[in-house]
Write a protein that holds these residues in place. Structure first.
Motif, mmCIF file in Angstrom:
data_model
loop_
_atom_site.group_PDB
_atom_site.id
_atom_site.type_symbol
_atom_site.label_atom_id
_atom_site.label_comp_id
_atom_site.label_asym_id
_atom_site.label_seq_id
_atom_site.Cartn_x
_atom_site.Cartn_y
_atom_site.Cartn_z
ATOM 1 N N LEU A 260 7.483 -16.014 -4.698
ATOM 2 C CA LEU A 260 8.539 -15.111 -5.167
ATOM 3 C C LEU A 260 8.158 -13.638 -5.017
ATOM 4 O O LEU A 260 9.017 -12.799 -4.783
ATOM 5 C CB LEU A 260 8.848 -15.394 -6.642
ATOM 6 N N ALA A 261 6.879 -13.330 -5.165
ATOM 7 C CA ALA A 261 6.507 -11.903 -5.150
ATOM 8 C C ALA A 261 6.476 -11.340 -3.739
ATOM 9 O O ALA A 261 6.797 -10.181 -3.523
ATOM 10 C CB ALA A 261 5.147 -11.703 -5.820
ATOM 11 N N LEU A 262 6.091 -12.168 -2.769
ATOM 12 C CA LEU A 262 6.003 -11.657 -1.400
ATOM 13 C C LEU A 262 7.302 -11.032 -0.914
ATOM 14 O O LEU A 262 7.298 -9.960 -0.314
ATOM 15 C CB LEU A 262 5.547 -12.762 -0.444
ATOM 16 N N ARG B 63 -3.512 -11.305 9.805
ATOM 17 C CA ARG B 63 -2.308 -10.862 10.529
ATOM 18 C C ARG B 63 -2.039 -9.390 10.289
ATOM 19 O O ARG B 63 -1.680 -8.654 11.198
ATOM 20 C CB ARG B 63 -1.108 -11.705 10.111
ATOM 21 N N ALA B 64 -2.230 -8.977 9.041
ATOM 22 C CA ALA B 64 -2.009 -7.559 8.730
ATOM 23 C C ALA B 64 -2.978 -6.705 9.547
ATOM 24 O O ALA B 64 -2.600 -5.698 10.135
ATOM 25 C CB ALA B 64 -2.208 -7.324 7.239
ATOM 26 N N GLY B 65 -4.228 -7.143 9.603
ATOM 27 C CA GLY B 65 -5.247 -6.408 10.362
ATOM 28 C C GLY B 65 -4.859 -6.310 11.824
ATOM 29 O O GLY B 65 -4.946 -5.263 12.441
ATOM 30 N N LYS B 66 -4.401 -7.437 12.380
ATOM 31 C CA LYS B 66 -3.990 -7.455 13.792
ATOM 32 C C LYS B 66 -2.827 -6.489 14.000
ATOM 33 O O LYS B 66 -2.797 -5.761 14.988
ATOM 34 C CB LYS B 66 -3.555 -8.872 14.188
ATOM 35 N N ALA B 67 -1.878 -6.540 13.074
ATOM 36 C CA ALA B 67 -0.707 -5.678 13.220
ATOM 37 C C ALA B 67 -1.127 -4.219 13.227
ATOM 38 O O ALA B 67 -0.647 -3.411 14.021
ATOM 39 C CB ALA B 67 0.280 -5.941 12.093
ATOM 40 N N GLU C 52 -4.042 -14.165 -9.443
ATOM 41 C CA GLU C 52 -4.738 -14.498 -8.195
ATOM 42 C C GLU C 52 -4.017 -13.979 -6.956
ATOM 43 O O GLU C 52 -4.623 -13.664 -5.946
ATOM 44 C CB GLU C 52 -4.901 -16.017 -8.046
ATOM 45 N N GLY C 53 -2.700 -13.942 -7.017
ATOM 46 C CA GLY C 53 -1.948 -13.620 -5.804
ATOM 47 C C GLY C 53 -1.920 -12.137 -5.462
ATOM 48 O O GLY C 53 -1.504 -11.752 -4.375
ATOM 49 N N LEU C 54 -2.376 -11.305 -6.397
ATOM 50 C CA LEU C 54 -2.194 -9.860 -6.236
ATOM 51 C C LEU C 54 -2.799 -9.247 -4.960
ATOM 52 O O LEU C 54 -2.105 -8.519 -4.244
ATOM 53 C CB LEU C 54 -2.733 -9.155 -7.477
ATOM 54 N N PRO C 55 -4.070 -9.524 -4.651
ATOM 55 C CA PRO C 55 -4.649 -8.871 -3.471
ATOM 56 C C PRO C 55 -3.834 -9.131 -2.207
ATOM 57 O O PRO C 55 -3.582 -8.216 -1.419
ATOM 58 C CB PRO C 55 -6.036 -9.503 -3.360
ATOM 59 N N ALA C 56 -3.399 -10.381 -2.036
ATOM 60 C CA ALA C 56 -2.625 -10.698 -0.833
ATOM 61 C C ALA C 56 -1.335 -9.884 -0.817
ATOM 62 O O ALA C 56 -0.941 -9.333 0.209
ATOM 63 C CB ALA C 56 -2.315 -12.182 -0.781
ATOM 64 N N ILE C 57 -0.707 -9.770 -1.977
ATOM 65 C CA ILE C 57 0.568 -9.050 -2.042
ATOM 66 C C ILE C 57 0.399 -7.592 -1.641
ATOM 67 O O ILE C 57 1.195 -7.038 -0.887
ATOM 68 C CB ILE C 57 1.149 -9.159 -3.472
ATOM 69 N N THR D 117 -1.992 -6.154 0.239
ATOM 70 C CA THR D 117 -2.278 -5.990 1.668
ATOM 71 C C THR D 117 -1.011 -6.157 2.488
ATOM 72 O O THR D 117 -0.753 -5.420 3.435
ATOM 73 C CB THR D 117 -3.306 -7.042 2.114
ATOM 74 N N ILE D 118 -0.221 -7.131 2.093
ATOM 75 C CA ILE D 118 0.981 -7.387 2.878
ATOM 76 C C ILE D 118 1.974 -6.235 2.734
ATOM 77 O O ILE D 118 2.584 -5.800 3.710
ATOM 78 C CB ILE D 118 1.597 -8.727 2.443
ATOM 79 N N ALA D 119 2.088 -5.716 1.533
ATOM 80 C CA ALA D 119 3.004 -4.583 1.343
ATOM 81 C C ALA D 119 2.581 -3.412 2.227
ATOM 82 O O ALA D 119 3.418 -2.768 2.866
ATOM 83 C CB ALA D 119 3.022 -4.158 -0.122
ATOM 84 N N LEU D 120 1.276 -3.155 2.295
ATOM 85 C CA LEU D 120 0.796 -2.055 3.140
ATOM 86 C C LEU D 120 1.069 -2.343 4.615
ATOM 87 O O LEU D 120 1.532 -1.482 5.357
ATOM 88 C CB LEU D 120 -0.704 -1.852 2.935
#
Ligand code: ATP
Length: 948
Positions: free
Chosen positions: A758-760, A123-127, A306-311, A313-316
């Motif tokens: 919680l982090a997202l 989704r981030a890529g599409k955006a 484990e959750g860090l990479p997703a977080i 990318t989403i922040a960016l």
């Protein structure tokens, strides 16, 4: 000209693009007329219906993008991370050791995590991909005999397109006319030296690079003008055929994600080492082998974030979207980060810092000064001399206004409803309006003095010239442009000296006006075309027109905001130095009366002197594009992170060199947009400041996410290690059973489900109140800074102590009542519950780095409460659903026990609150910031020396 009779067009025309490959005629070898007739077109272009019909036949003029990274590859990238491999190995090992449920839960979590990461990144890529559509590409096309601007995607074979310097060639075309047309074909041939193009046909067997009569889609016009007829669109163009070259999928990597990936790697290695140590320790303490292995796996599961990479990318991605909403479209993802550490913004003046609404206010002819009243484009106002209204303008003023209106491509429209609109260059628009105000009917005059030829305005030359009919025997050349440039070409006399004119220019420019000089010359009627030599000298000066272009209100505010944020704003303009200085003072770039530096002065400086001047001067006038490049380099040698705006073709090198190249979405050339990292959709300086603010926010939020995620990982690891080292090993029914505060599956539950939900929400956190009051972030600031490490240690200890304490308390309390197994399940559930309530309270504290929560407002980020709400429901399911109890080995807790875990979790509030308070009092800087004591921007009252 050889117009194709309407109706008889493509059906009878020879093979056109779209027909099988190889069947296209050798367009480059055919004369223009033959090409026009074969594509069923004419010089006036297609009619609208024809174009529509062809569009449905040939399809839109777009290149199919090949994705370098398809979904499968993206999925693989999710799996192929050291963290996931450790987890997969753990799952396999657990199953092999007979702990099937544990193994399956780990596997399920791996799948879930991979899917979440995949969906988010996709989704981030599409955006981010969607952003490219926000910078429209248009082409100037003849439709039904009129020049119109249409989206490049709607071009069809047969369309006649006008090209000007800076344009991106929208399709493959055969030239019909050209004037000094040069095209850079690197996109196609890799050759970056521009190729000269001309109308003459070339040999049929010439190579692509030698087909000088053709221009190819995707290449860039670097100078000159031309008209050409489209012969191929979309996939049938030369570029379309080699579309593999264009497989420019969005790269989601940035320096920050790379840095975090490296950190992730080191954390994983460290954890594997600690796991091995733990394995040894537990064996030494007498654990059964299977238990010891389980403990080691559990640690790996618990401590790897484990959750860090997703977080990240989403922040960016969120940052990119918010920047787009604030009119700064990111073209290259790393810019999101770089923006946050920008220390200098070099901005154009006209249209970016000013409104680009020019209004002529003063006229000067050798016979005197005149004032013009009225603002805006409405041609209402009057001419005054010495305060008296002048009814009919004197002949010399009339000539000045006439020349200004004829040597001009702008047009004034409307007026019916009192609204006037200007098409074309605002500088020229102002000249049309001034003529109209004095009673000249510009449209009528333009018909009477038909234009024969023109040399268009280019920033480098700073003039424009036109040739007009002026009666049966003669023609007239008009020249307008920067006063120095025009004066140089004039033969002065009649008591008018160059000094007197220049003094007048200084006077007007000193009031912030852009001053244009206008001159003319008569030539015989045989004079057919206009060449640069024709305006080299011998012209007669008609006079000056001075126009104001007020600063944008929002730019003044944005400059102030930048100054507060420790960012120096420099204005780099093609305008006169006095104009630039006056506007610079109005914008607050430098104190009134300060001098700027001109391009000519820059050119005379060596690099040492230039670096000095570049840092101490904020207004640069009459600057040519090559000076911009030198300025950027000079600033960069002082470790500045430079954002530089540009709109012209020749600005491209400076835009590329700058840390952040900023192009103008409305007025910028395609060339500048290609070179830029961000494109402003409103051409407004304030949008750059907004983008900087968003860039800082993204970074802040990443630090917040790190500060939130890491303590949990360390805390869980501590809980486990403490247990292995100190918890008693019990003899239950003859078996030696180690006491464990949490099961691996429970750790995973916390580490993935709870932490990610919680982090997202932190990625959505609003900006900190002081975000634009601190100095820029040092570009080399480490992500894992002291603040994050300190905080991680503090919270992890607190969390571990709370969870271990309550685990033991619950176990001891329940053991006599329900026996070992049930007491253990309850105690473990209690420990999980405690960690999660720690996380929830700590999340609130993480919403600001060291500021107080009261300042940002408890409810200002609703995403936080969505996350917390979701987690509370999940946690209830975790404790009370029989299915979850079976999978996770949990047990229902009594309300009192839950209340106690919440209470203990809340301890984090006062503790972190106190830490923040202490840090604040010491003026602690969370993110290391740049220090620039030596180069303070000039203070009011401080006069800059003009460089020698
Ligand atoms: P900035 O760099 O701040 O955006 P600019 O790009 O508007 O400034 P240019 O357009 O390069 O600056 O203009 C430089 C000079 O050329 C102006 O000061 C003016 O004297 C002259 N000029 C601008 N527009 C025209 C025009 N359409 N015709 C003739 N001369 C012009």
């Amino acid at each position: 000209m050889n117009a194709q009779p309407p109706g008889e067009s493509l059906a009878t025309a020879s093979p056109l693009p779209g027909t099988p490959a190889g069947a296209a005629p050798p367009w480059h070898a055919l004369p223009p007329e033959a090409v026009l007739s074969r594509v069923g077109s004419r010089e006036e272009g297609l009619r609208a219906e024809e174009a529509d019909e062809r569009l449905s036949r040939y399809g839109p003029n777009v290149l199919k993008r090949e994705k370098a990274e398809g979904p499968l590859k993206l999925l693989w990238r999710q799996i192929n991370s050291p963290l996931i491999w450790v987890l997969i190995a753990s799952a396999v090992l657990a199953i092999a050791m007979g702990k099937v449920t544990d193994g399956l839960v780990v596997a399920a979590v791996v799948v879930l995590n991979t899917l979440i990461g995949f969906v988010q990144e996709y989704r981030a890529g599409k955006a981010i991909e969607a952003l490219s559509a926000m910078v429209p590409e248009n082409a100037t096309v003849m439709r039904g005999g009129h020049k119109v601007s249409v989206p490049a995607s709607r071009l069809v074979p047969g369309d006649v397109v006008h090209l000007a310097s800076g344009d991106k060639v929208p399709a493959d075309m055969r030239l019909l006319s050209s004037r000094n047309l040069q095209v850079e074909e690197a996109a196609l041939t890799g050759e970056s030296v521009p190729a000269q193009k001309h109308v003459a046909a070339v040999a049929e067997d010439s190579e692509l690079g030698d087909r000088a009569s053709l221009v190819f889609g995707g290449t860039l016009v670097t100078s000159g003008t031309g008209a050409a007829v489209v012969v191929a669109t979309g996939g049938t163009t030369e570029l379309g055929r080699i579309s593999t070259l264009l497989s420019q999928a969005t790269d989601l990597q940035t320096p920050l994600t790379k840095a975090l990936a490296t950190i992730g790697k080191y954390i994983t290695i460290a954890i594997l080492v600690v796991s091995a140590v733990l394995l040894v320790v537990s064996l030494m303490r007498g654990y059964a082998v299977s238990d010891a292995v389980l403990v080691a796996i559990t640690l790996a599961v618990a401590a790897i974030p484990e959750g860090l990479p997703a977080i990240v990318t989403i922040a960016l991605a969120i940052g990119v979207q918010r920047m787009a909403a604030r009119r700064a479209v990111i073209r290259k993802l790393p810019a999101v980060e770089t923006l946050g550490s920008t220390t200098v913004i070099c901005s154009d003046k006209t249209g970016t810092l000013t409104r680009n609404e020019m209004t002529v206010q003063a006229l000067w002819t050798p016979s005197g000064r005149y004032a013009v009243s009225g603002v805006g484009y409405a041609p209402r106002g009057e001419l005054r001399r010495d305060g008296q209204v002048v009814g009919e303008p004197p002949v010399d003023v009339r000539e000045l206004l006439l020349a200004g209106a004829l040597c001009n491509d702008a047009a004034l429209q409307g007026g019916g409803d009192g609204k006037w609109e200007m098409t074309g260059d605002p500088t020229e628009g102002a000249l049309v309006v001034s003529a109209e105000k004095a009673g000249l009917r510009v449209e009528e005059l333009r018909q009477r003095h038909a234009r024969v030829d023109a040399i268009p305005f280019e920033s480098e030359h700073q003039f424009m010239a036109t040739l007009h009919e002026a009666g049966p025997e003669r023609r007239r050349i008009f020249l307008k442009g920067a006063p120095e440039v025009v004066l140089r070409r004039c033969a002065l006399g009649n008591g008018v000296s160059a000094e007197a004119v220049l003094a007048e220019v200084e006077r007007l420019a000193g009031q912030g006006m852009r001053v244009l000089a206008v001159a003319h010359r008569e030539v015989p009627a045989s004079h057919a075309g206009l060449r640069v030599e024709d305006v080299e000298g011998g012209l007669e000066l008609l006079g000056l027109q001075g126009m104001i272009d007020p600063p944008r209100e929002e730019a003044i505010a944005a400059v102030k905001a930048c100054h507060e944020a420790g960012i120096v704003v420099k204005m780099i303009t093609g305008d006169h130095h006095a104009t630039a200085e006056a506007i610079g003072a109005q914008l607050g770039l430098q104190p009134a009366g300060s001098r700027g530096v001109t391009g000519a002065q820059l050119a005379a400086m060596d690099d040492t002197r230039l670096t000095e001047v570049a840092t101490t001067t904020n207004v640069f006038a009459r600057v040519a594009p090559e000076h911009k490049l030198r300025l950027v380099r000079a600033l960069q040698t002082h470790q500045h992170v430079v954002a530089m705006t540009g709109d012209g073709v020749n600005d491209a090198p400076a835009l590329k060199q700058a840390n952040i190249g900023v192009a103008m979405g409305i007025t910028g050339t395609a060339v500048s947009k290609e070179a830029a990292d961000i494109v402003l959709t409103d051409d407004n300086f304030a949008s750059i400041a907004a983008a900087v603010e968003e860039g800082r926010r993204v970074y802040d939020n990443l630090i917040k996410s790190l500060a939130f995620v890491l303590p949990t990982n360390l805390g869980l690891a501590l809980i486990l290690m403490f247990g292995v080292a100190f918890f008693p090993i019990q003899n239950i029914d003859g078996n030696l059973v180690p006491l464990m505060a949490m099961l691996p599956t429970q750790l995973l539950w916390i580490n993935l489900v709870a932490t990610v939900s919680l982090a997202l929400p932190l990625a959505f956190e609003a900006r900190e109140a002081d975000i634009m009051r601190r100095a820029p972030r040092a570009p080399d600031a480490p992500v894992l800074n002291r603040f994050v490490l300190m905080r991680t240690g503090l919270v992890a200890l607190l969390m571990a102590a709370g969870a271990i304490g309550l685990f033991l308390w619950e176990y001891q309390r329940e053991l006599p009542r329900v026996g070992h197994a049930m007491a253990l399940a309850e105690a473990q559930t209690m420990a999980v519950n405690t960690v999660i309530s720690f996380q929830i309270f700590y999340l609130l504290m993480c919403r600001t780095l060291i500021g107080s929560l009261r300042k940002v407002g408890l409810f200002s980020n609703r995403a936080v409460f969505v996350g917390v709400g979701a987690l509370v429901l999940l946690q209830a399911a975790f404790m009370y659903l029989p299915f979850m109890q079976r999978v996770f080995g949990t047990a229902p807790l009594a309300p009192g026990a839950i209340a106690l875990s919440v209470l203990i979790g809340a301890v984090v509030l006062p503790v972190v609150g106190l830490e923040k308070w202490l840090l604040q009092r010491r003026g602690y800087k969370v993110v290391s910031q740049v220090h620039r004591d030596r180069e303070e921007p000039p203070r009011p009252g401080h006069r800059e020396r003009l460089p020698a």
